[in-house]
Design a protein around this motif. Structure first.
Motif, PDB file in Angstrom:
ATOM      1  N   ARG A   2      -6.734   9.833  -2.790  1.00 58.41           N
ATOM      2  CA  ARG A   2      -7.303  10.709  -3.692  1.00 58.41           C
ATOM      3  C   ARG A   2      -8.431  10.311  -4.668  1.00 58.41           C
ATOM      4  O   ARG A   2      -9.281  10.817  -4.971  1.00 58.41           O
ATOM      5  N   ASP A   3      -8.486   9.109  -5.047  1.00 56.77           N
ATOM      6  CA  ASP A   3      -9.426   8.338  -5.818  1.00 56.77           C
ATOM      7  C   ASP A   3      -9.684   7.157  -5.264  1.00 56.77           C
ATOM      8  O   ASP A   3      -9.577   5.966  -5.600  1.00 56.77           O
ATOM      9  N   GLU A  32     -12.607   5.607  -4.686  1.00 59.38           N
ATOM     10  CA  GLU A  32     -13.455   4.505  -5.448  1.00 59.38           C
ATOM     11  C   GLU A  32     -12.563   3.541  -6.580  1.00 59.38           C
ATOM     12  O   GLU A  32     -12.745   2.408  -6.518  1.00 59.38           O
ATOM     13  N   PHE A  33     -11.572   4.248  -7.135  1.00 56.58           N
ATOM     14  CA  PHE A  33     -10.685   3.229  -8.103  1.00 56.58           C
ATOM     15  C   PHE A  33      -9.997   2.352  -7.036  1.00 56.58           C
ATOM     16  O   PHE A  33     -10.048   0.952  -7.436  1.00 56.58           O
ATOM     17  N   VAL A  34      -9.222   2.832  -6.078  1.00 62.91           N
ATOM     18  CA  VAL A  34      -8.387   2.050  -5.138  1.00 62.91           C
ATOM     19  C   VAL A  34      -9.478   0.911  -4.406  1.00 62.91           C
ATOM     20  O   VAL A  34      -8.964  -0.348  -4.409  1.00 62.91           O
ATOM     21  N   ARG A  35     -10.678   1.258  -3.945  1.00 62.90           N
ATOM     22  CA  ARG A  35     -11.680   0.320  -3.558  1.00 62.90           C
ATOM     23  C   ARG A  35     -11.905  -0.771  -4.554  1.00 62.90           C
ATOM     24  O   ARG A  35     -11.961  -2.055  -3.994  1.00 62.90           O
ATOM     25  N   GLY A  36     -12.283  -0.483  -5.566  1.00 65.77           N
ATOM     26  CA  GLY A  36     -12.508  -1.321  -6.752  1.00 65.77           C
ATOM     27  C   GLY A  36     -11.326  -2.176  -7.167  1.00 65.77           C
ATOM     28  O   GLY A  36     -11.623  -3.484  -7.219  1.00 65.77           O
ATOM     29  N   LEU A  37     -10.203  -1.719  -7.075  1.00 64.29           N
ATOM     30  CA  LEU A  37      -9.033  -2.750  -7.330  1.00 64.29           C
ATOM     31  C   LEU A  37      -8.890  -3.470  -6.115  1.00 64.29           C
ATOM     32  O   LEU A  37      -8.598  -4.936  -6.516  1.00 64.29           O
ATOM     33  N   LEU A  38      -8.930  -3.145  -4.988  1.00 60.30           N
ATOM     34  CA  LEU A  38      -8.823  -4.064  -3.743  1.00 60.30           C
ATOM     35  C   LEU A  38      -9.950  -5.456  -3.693  1.00 60.30           C
ATOM     36  O   LEU A  38      -9.478  -6.471  -3.549  1.00 60.30           O
ATOM     37  N   ARG A  39     -11.078  -4.657  -4.150  1.00 59.73           N
ATOM     38  CA  ARG A  39     -12.322  -5.980  -4.500  1.00 59.73           C
ATOM     39  C   ARG A  39     -11.666  -7.000  -5.239  1.00 59.73           C
ATOM     40  O   ARG A  39     -12.084  -8.117  -5.489  1.00 59.73           O
ATOM     41  N   VAL A  74      -2.036  -2.507 -17.800  1.00 60.57           N
ATOM     42  CA  VAL A  74      -2.449  -2.977 -16.577  1.00 60.57           C
ATOM     43  C   VAL A  74      -2.824  -1.899 -15.721  1.00 60.57           C
ATOM     44  O   VAL A  74      -2.777  -0.520 -15.898  1.00 60.57           O
ATOM     45  N   VAL A  75      -2.853  -2.352 -14.306  1.00 55.95           N
ATOM     46  CA  VAL A  75      -3.025  -1.324 -13.276  1.00 55.95           C
ATOM     47  C   VAL A  75      -1.527  -1.338 -12.744  1.00 55.95           C
ATOM     48  O   VAL A  75      -1.204  -2.703 -12.301  1.00 55.95           O
ATOM     49  N   CYS A  76      -1.149  -0.103 -12.367  1.00 52.77           N
ATOM     50  CA  CYS A  76       0.347  -0.170 -11.739  1.00 52.77           C
ATOM     51  C   CYS A  76       0.031   0.223 -10.245  1.00 52.77           C
ATOM     52  O   CYS A  76      -0.967   0.988  -9.988  1.00 52.77           O
ATOM     53  N   HIS A  77       0.843  -0.153  -9.549  1.00 53.08           N
ATOM     54  CA  HIS A  77       1.029   0.395  -8.003  1.00 53.08           C
ATOM     55  C   HIS A  77       1.425   1.625  -7.795  1.00 53.08           C
ATOM     56  O   HIS A  77       1.094   2.262  -7.166  1.00 53.08           O
ATOM     57  N   ASN A  78       2.579   1.984  -8.591  1.00 57.29           N
ATOM     58  CA  ASN A  78       3.019   3.250  -8.661  1.00 57.29           C
ATOM     59  C   ASN A  78       4.040   3.672  -7.526  1.00 57.29           C
ATOM     60  O   ASN A  78       4.509   4.944  -7.662  1.00 57.29           O
ATOM     61  N   ASP A  79       4.086   2.801  -6.695  1.00 60.82           N
ATOM     62  CA  ASP A  79       4.999   2.985  -5.540  1.00 60.82           C
ATOM     63  C   ASP A  79       5.804   1.849  -4.872  1.00 60.82           C
ATOM     64  O   ASP A  79       5.775   1.705  -3.703  1.00 60.82           O
ATOM     65  N   LEU A  80       6.100   1.039  -5.762  1.00 63.20           N
ATOM     66  CA  LEU A  80       6.634  -0.430  -5.197  1.00 63.20           C
ATOM     67  C   LEU A  80       7.873   0.148  -4.392  1.00 63.20           C
ATOM     68  O   LEU A  80       8.709   0.630  -5.257  1.00 63.20           O
ATOM     69  N   ILE A 116      -1.729   5.480  -4.716  1.00 63.68           N
ATOM     70  CA  ILE A 116      -1.718   6.071  -5.871  1.00 63.68           C
ATOM     71  C   ILE A 116      -1.669   4.982  -7.233  1.00 63.68           C
ATOM     72  O   ILE A 116      -1.157   5.425  -8.013  1.00 63.68           O
ATOM     73  N   ALA A 117      -2.370   3.894  -6.954  1.00 62.72           N
ATOM     74  CA  ALA A 117      -2.522   3.026  -7.952  1.00 62.72           C
ATOM     75  C   ALA A 117      -3.100   3.621  -9.321  1.00 62.72           C
ATOM     76  O   ALA A 117      -4.101   4.375  -8.981  1.00 62.72           O
ATOM     77  N   GLY A 118      -2.907   2.968 -10.362  1.00 62.18           N
ATOM     78  CA  GLY A 118      -3.525   3.662 -11.544  1.00 62.18           C
ATOM     79  C   GLY A 118      -3.335   3.016 -12.769  1.00 62.18           C
ATOM     80  O   GLY A 118      -2.524   2.122 -12.937  1.00 62.18           O
ATOM     81  N   PRO A 119      -3.981   3.006 -14.026  1.00 60.39           N
ATOM     82  CA  PRO A 119      -3.868   2.515 -15.175  1.00 60.39           C
ATOM     83  C   PRO A 119      -2.532   2.791 -15.505  1.00 60.39           C
ATOM     84  O   PRO A 119      -2.082   4.023 -15.354  1.00 60.39           O
ATOM     85  N   GLY A 120      -1.814   1.986 -16.442  1.00 65.50           N
ATOM     86  CA  GLY A 120      -0.281   2.083 -16.903  1.00 65.50           C
ATOM     87  C   GLY A 120       0.186   1.007 -17.565  1.00 65.50           C
ATOM     88  O   GLY A 120      -0.344   0.173 -17.954  1.00 65.50           O
TER      89      GLY A 120
END
Length: 254
Positions: A32-33, A35-42, A115-121, A145-149
Motif C-alpha cells: 500500500r505504501d 515508497e516507505f517499504v522500498r526505503g526501509l529495504l534500502r 522504531v519501524v515495526c514489521h507488524n506481521d512477524l 505493512i511495516a510502519g513506524p511503531g
C-alpha cells in the motif's frame, strides 16, 4: 528495469499477496505504501543487514522485484520442525527483531516512534536455515505493512505467533516461560504491557479481517472463509483467560 521471465513459479503460503519466483527473484504486487517499504529495504541494505530481501526494482507489470532469500519458510504449521519453537529458536528470532529495531531507531523512517515495526512477524514470514541439525532464523520476509511503531508491538506479535498463544497450547505455564524467553532475548525492559499488547493485536486482527471482508477485499474474504476470524477470536479469549498467569511468567509489573 528487471526483465520479465516466461517461467514463473507461485510461492506457497501467500494468503494476501500473490508472490512468484521468476529468474531467481521474487515478483509480487506492490504494498500500500511502496515508497516507505522500498526505503526501509534500502536502509537495511545500506547498513549491511541481510535479514530482509533486497529491493531490486519493478518489472514491466508493475510488480515489486525482490531478491530471493534462500532457506526454509515453514508456511504449513503442522509440518514445522520442533526447533522453530524451541527456546533457542525463539531467542534467535527475538535477537533478529532487536537487530532491525535498533537499525531503524532514531531514523526518519521511524519518525516520532521508537522504531519501524514489521507488524506481521510469524514463522510463515521467516526464512530459516539449518545449523548443526537445527533450523535458525536468518531473515524476515513480507514487509508490506511495516510502519513506524513501538518496540513492544513487534515483540508482542512474536510472542503470539511464534509461541502460538491460543487454545492449541497444552501447557499455559510452559507457554508463559517461552514468552519470557522472547522478552529476555530481545532485552525488553518494561514488560508491564506485553500481554495486553498481545491481546490488542489479537483483537485488532480479527476485527480488521472482518471489516475488510465485509468491505469486499478479496484477500480478507478468503481469510474469513478459511475460518481465520474464529481462530483469532479463540486465541484472544484464551490469552485473556490466562492473562494473569502469562504476566506472572514474563515478570510483568504494573
Amino acid at each position: 528495469m528487471p526483465q520479465p521471465y516466461e517461467s514463473e513459479q507461485p510461492l506457497p503460503g501467500g494468503f494476501v499477496s500473490d508472490a512468484v519466483l521468476a529468474g531467481g527473484t521474487v515478483r509480487k504486487p506492490p504494498p500500500r505504501d511502496p515508497e516507505f517499504v522500498r526505503g526501509l529495504l534500502r536502509h537495511f541494505e545500506e547498513h549491511g543487514w541481510d535479514g530482509a530481501p533486497r529491493f531490486l526494482g519493478t518489472d514491466d507489470r508493475g510488480r515489486e522485484v525482490l531478491g530471493f532469500v534462500d532457506g526454509v519458510v515453514p508456511w504449513r504449521p503442522n509440518d514445522e520442525p520442533p526447533s522453530i519453537r524451541s527456546e533457542r529458536g525463539l531467542a534467535a528470532v527475538a535477537r533478529l527483531v532487536r537487530r532491525f529495531h535498533d537499525l531503524t531507531a532514531g531514523t526518519e523512517l521511524a519518525g516520532r516512534h521508537e522504531v519501524v515495526c514489521h507488524n506481521d512477524l510469524s514463522p510463515r514470514n521467516t526464512v530459516y536455515r539449518e545449523t548443526g541439525g537445527r533450523l535458525f532464523p536468518v531473515a524476515f520476509i513480507d514487509w508490506d505493512i511495516a510502519g513506524p511503531g513501538e518496540r513492544i508491538h513487534d515483540v508482542a506479535h512474536v510472542c503470539w505467533q511464534y509461541v502460538g498463544l491460543g487454545p492449541g497450547v497444552a501447557d499455559a505455564a510452559a507457554a508463559g516461560r517461552l514468552v519470557r524467553v522472547i522478552a529476555d532475548a530481545y532485552g525488553l525492559a518494561d514488560r508491564s504491557a506485553l500481554i495486553d499488547t498481545v491481546l490488542w493485536w489479537q483483537d485488532r486482527c480479527w476485527r480488521g479481517i472482518e471489516a475488510a471482508a465485509g468491505a469486499g477485499e478479496p484477500a480478507m474474504v478468503r481469510l474469513r472463509e478459511l475460518g481465520t476470524v474464529d481462530v483469532v477470536r479463540a486465541a484472544h479469549d484464551w490469552t485473556r483467560d490466562h492473562r494473569d498467569l502469562l504476566r506472572s511468567a514474563v515478570g510483568a509489573r504494573d
